[in-house]
Design a protein around this motif. Structure first.
Motif, PDB file in Angstrom:
ATOM      1  N   ARG A  65      -3.884   8.958  -1.709  1.00  0.00           N
ATOM      2  CA  ARG A  65      -4.589   7.641  -2.122  1.00  0.00           C
ATOM      3  C   ARG A  65      -3.712   6.869  -2.689  1.00  0.00           C
ATOM      4  O   ARG A  65      -3.453   5.619  -2.458  1.00  0.00           O
ATOM      5  N   LEU A  66      -2.324   7.342  -3.284  1.00  0.00           N
ATOM      6  CA  LEU A  66      -1.294   6.433  -3.942  1.00  0.00           C
ATOM      7  C   LEU A  66      -0.783   5.975  -2.667  1.00  0.00           C
ATOM      8  O   LEU A  66      -0.327   4.836  -2.619  1.00  0.00           O
ATOM      9  N   ILE A  67      -0.172   6.864  -1.970  1.00  0.00           N
ATOM     10  CA  ILE A  67       0.478   6.351  -0.647  1.00  0.00           C
ATOM     11  C   ILE A  67      -0.138   5.396   0.127  1.00  0.00           C
ATOM     12  O   ILE A  67       0.451   4.312   0.518  1.00  0.00           O
ATOM     13  N   SER A  68      -1.536   5.797   0.414  1.00  0.00           N
ATOM     14  CA  SER A  68      -2.308   4.852   1.355  1.00  0.00           C
ATOM     15  C   SER A  68      -2.378   3.243   0.800  1.00  0.00           C
ATOM     16  O   SER A  68      -2.554   2.267   1.573  1.00  0.00           O
ATOM     17  N   GLN A  69      -2.762   3.307  -0.555  1.00  0.00           N
ATOM     18  CA  GLN A  69      -2.954   2.017  -1.114  1.00  0.00           C
ATOM     19  C   GLN A  69      -1.638   1.163  -1.605  1.00  0.00           C
ATOM     20  O   GLN A  69      -1.930   0.118  -1.909  1.00  0.00           O
ATOM     21  N   VAL A  70      -0.672   1.886  -1.733  1.00  0.00           N
ATOM     22  CA  VAL A  70       0.539   1.125  -2.281  1.00  0.00           C
ATOM     23  C   VAL A  70       1.497   0.600  -1.244  1.00  0.00           C
ATOM     24  O   VAL A  70       2.178  -0.305  -1.459  1.00  0.00           O
TER      25      VAL A  70
END
Length: 727
Positions: free
Chosen positions: A680-685
């Motif tokens: 989630r962190l990598i995909s959204q940031v």
């Protein structure tokens, strides 16, 4: 020097101190783990309080006489000390406020809050010296272990307080379901759970979720320590800490973790070394039969297969465990748990020290786990893959949901909406009935009707529906670093090569000797203030090393790292807790890091990072892992960095806090280089993904989901390798 002579000298140095104070000081001086600078920093205020003329000189003289062989030059800078306005007490609840909040508190030795009703004066009434001395000794040992590089597990940890309803009975042996009624749980004076029912059905896999600090880990520890009525014959294993590295190999560690198998093996060896007449044939037969049921002949291959799934190849399984970092030793601890196969397995953030490859393998393995499993994790994908049930800790209660994390989120939203509708209907009914009562209360003809309405209102209030209180969402705020232009806005790595335990190389790293270790080889990379990069790859590939090269912690053997002096960098280490002095409060820690900064400004910055109110004034060791992460981020962001280098920043953060971190990073006006396995962190940031492997950084042309699918295809099968079903 004997203890009696030491106390006599102390009585001369501190003439105003009574016997209890002198005995306490004597115990501190006799503790060999203290260094001179630590004693000076800790005891100078106490010596001053009790009439010493030259406290620093007297402490130095006593230490030299007592430990002449331990006296070493200490390179640490001596901190500025302030005389305490009154003695303080460590053991009180941290929620009670001091009468004088501006008094400096004695680091590591003297505690946190003033005794209720204390007016100073007699130290016997205001100091809990036994607990202070225990904390001081523990902190000294911990710091000394860190300087020497030796592992050390702090023994100073306040235990949870558990109380149960009188109707709760000890569970009978042979029963594998756990049902506990009327459970109250508190820690550090804070009530975490109030009159809840804990239900764990055998064979179910539970994800325990909730905000940081609500008591997830405390509940797990209470279960593991058997503070709750759990069957005495039920095997319980709690995996929280890494193993202590020594000469034993990972394979030996795992095999020795099965206590029954080890005892049976020793028994067979004793039979072989004994004469035939001294051995009972029935005993021998029973022992071999039990070994057969345990499938002891397959134990080594089973242990090796589990270690292989967790990333240990055959060569790594035979190397001494002391050679491995904390993350790899944590894998050994997980391997031990899977090999022992307890009937109740408790895992606390197991994915924190694992790379994506290992997390995916572990999730597939645990999906086949036949016993009861409880997992605390912040990884949505991990929970979605393994959970059959979710237990939500919120508002001092436990709520149970069937399904994985996504199912929990949907069901919880529907449940909250339903409760809101019920509460609104009750409010509307009570409002209409109250209006009737107010209108006809004094009307003789309608008095009986008004009275019945009052009874109806009372009944509704008794059965009133309450919507669960949602904890305040503590958002992050990263301050604007200000603009940089031109070459000042980029950081350049040119032909950079780096390795550990290797001499500087004159030509090529290809000529590195057999004992050296090549990590990165001729890497070219550019980071700008508008970059959003994710660095992925297996553990040991060099992701953390790359971040340390960017931030200047490592100097390359070959090549050059070019950075403008105007550019500020912030580095968040995945081992950030090691850099925190746990006896300090968050505010004291920031004051120590930025002594010239205004204290009000520091307090406001902590608040921006979610460390608000009394939390900023509590010792760091009382904070949860996620709250400690916020303190570390507060230190980093106070410098207003242009580029953030983040190494596994989601470790210890709860899922809601990760959502807040995502929002803050997306609003951040600088560059980001992120090492993480959180999808989630990598995909959204992040906009770009780079794979760190074989000493190179290679751009991955695709999304993180595509990269994850590629990793899944290359993984070995995570087939469950359990003990015999007859055991």
């Amino acid at each position: 020097m004997s203890s009696s002579i030491l106390r006599s000298k102390l009585q001369i140095c501190v003439p105003k101190a009574d016997e209890v104070v002198v005995r306490y000081l004597s115990e501190v001086f006799e503790e060999p783990s203290f260094e001179l600078i630590e004693l000076i920093n800790a005891l100078t205020p106490i010596f001053t309080e009790f009439g010493a003329n030259s406290p620093k000189e007297q402490i130095t003289e006593l230490y030299t006489d007592l430990h002449p062989d331990l006296l070493e030059a200490d390179e640490e800078e001596e901190e500025t000390l302030a005389r305490l306005s009154r003695p303080v007490r460590l053991a009180d609840k941290f929620g009670e406020r001091q009468a004088d909040q501006n008094s400096k508190r004695l680091e590591n030795l003297v505690g946190v809050t003033q005794t209720k009703g204390s007016m100073g004066g007699n130290a016997n009434e205001t100091l809990d010296r036994s607990k202070e001395a225990a904390l001081a000794r523990d902190m000294a040992r911990e710091r000394k272990a860190k300087r020497s590089g030796k592992p050390y597990q702090s023994s100073f940890a306040e235990s949870a307080t558990v109380s149960l309803s009188s109707s709760t009975k000890q569970t009978q042996e042979g029963v594998r379901d756990i049902k506990i009624d009327g459970l109250d749980l508190s820690f550090g004076g804070l009530e975490l759970l109030s009159n809840v029912n804990l239900i764990l059905t055998y064979g179910r896999r539970y994800g325990i979720v909730g905000r940081n600090g609500v008591g997830k880990s405390t509940l797990m520890k209470a279960i593991a320590h058997r503070d709750l009525p759990i069957p005495s014959d039920m095997s319980v294993l709690y995996v929280e800490q890494e193993v202590v590295g020594d000469e034993r190999t990972p394979l030996q560690y795992v095999l020795e973790s099965d206590e029954e198998r080890r005892q049976l093996t020793e028994k067979i060896l004793s039979y072989q070394n004994s004469s035939e007449d001294s051995v009972d044939s029935k005993d021998i037969s029973a022992t071999y039969e039990r070994m057969s049921l345990l499938q002891a002949d397959k134990a080594e291959s089973r242990a090796s297969a589990i270690l292989a799934g967790l990333g240990f190849n055959n060569e790594m399984q035979q190397q001494p465990s002391k050679q491995y970092s904390g993350g790899w030793r944590m894998r050994i601890a997980i391997a031990q748990a899977l090999f022992c196969e307890p009937e109740l397995l408790l895992l606390d953030e197991p994915s924190n020290h694992l790379d994506l490859h290992t997390v995916l393998w572990l999730a597939n393995y645990l999906q086949q786990w036949p016993h009861t499993l409880c997992v605390v994790s912040h990884d949505r994908d991990f929970l979605n893959h393994i959970c059959t049930d979710v237990i939500h800790l919120n508002d001092k209660s436990l709520c149970y949901y069937s399904g994985n994390y996504d199912d929990f989120e949907r069901a919880r939203k529907e449940r909250v909406k339903d409760l809101e509708r019920q509460a609104a209907n009750q409010e509307m009914k009570m409002k209409h009935m109250q209006q009737f009562v107010d209108r006809f209360r004094y009307n003789a003809k309608r008095a009986s009707l008004a009275q019945s309405r009052l009874k109806a209102i009372e009944k509704i209030q008794q059965n009133r529906v309450y919507v669960p209180e949602e904890e305040e969402q503590h958002a992050f705020f990263f301050p604007d670093p200000g603009p940089l232009v031109g070459s000042h806005a980029t950081l350049q790595l040119s032909n950079v090569s780096f390795g550990y335990d290797s001499p500087p190389l004159k030509s090529s790293l290809k000529k590195i000797d057999s004992e050296g270790r090549l990590i990165l080889d001729q890497v070219d990379f550019c980071v700008a203030t508008d970059s959003r990069y994710a660095i992925v790859g297996p553990n040991g590939a060099g992701k953390t090393t790359f971040l340390k090269l960017i931030t200047g912690e490592h100097v390359p053997f070959l090549g050059e790292v070019r950075k403008s002096p105007k550019m500020r960098l912030g580095y968040f280490s995945q081992h950030h807790v090691e850099h925190l002095v746990l006896a300090r409060t968050p505010l004291e820690h920031l004051i120590h890091c930025f002594p010239d900064a205004d204290h009000t400004l520091l307090r406001g910055h902590l608040s921006n990072m979610g460390i608000k109110g009394e939390m900023a004034l509590r010792p760091i060791f009382t904070l949860s892992g996620g709250q400690k992460s916020r303190v570390a981020l507060a230190v980093i962001t106070f410098k207003r960095p242009h580029i953030l280098a983040l190494d596994e920043p989601t470790n210890h953060l709860d899922i809601e806090t990760i959502d807040s971190l995502v929002e803050a990073l997306n609003s951040f006006q600088g560059g980001i280089v992120l090492v993480s396995h959180d999808a989630r962190l990598i995909s959204q940031v992040c906009d770009d993904i780079f794979v760190c492997k074989n000493g190179k950084l290679t751009h991955f042309d695709g999304s993180f989901e595509e990269y994850r699918e590629r990793v899944l295809k290359k993984l070995p099968p995570a087939q469950y390798i359990g003990k015999s079903s007859h055991v």
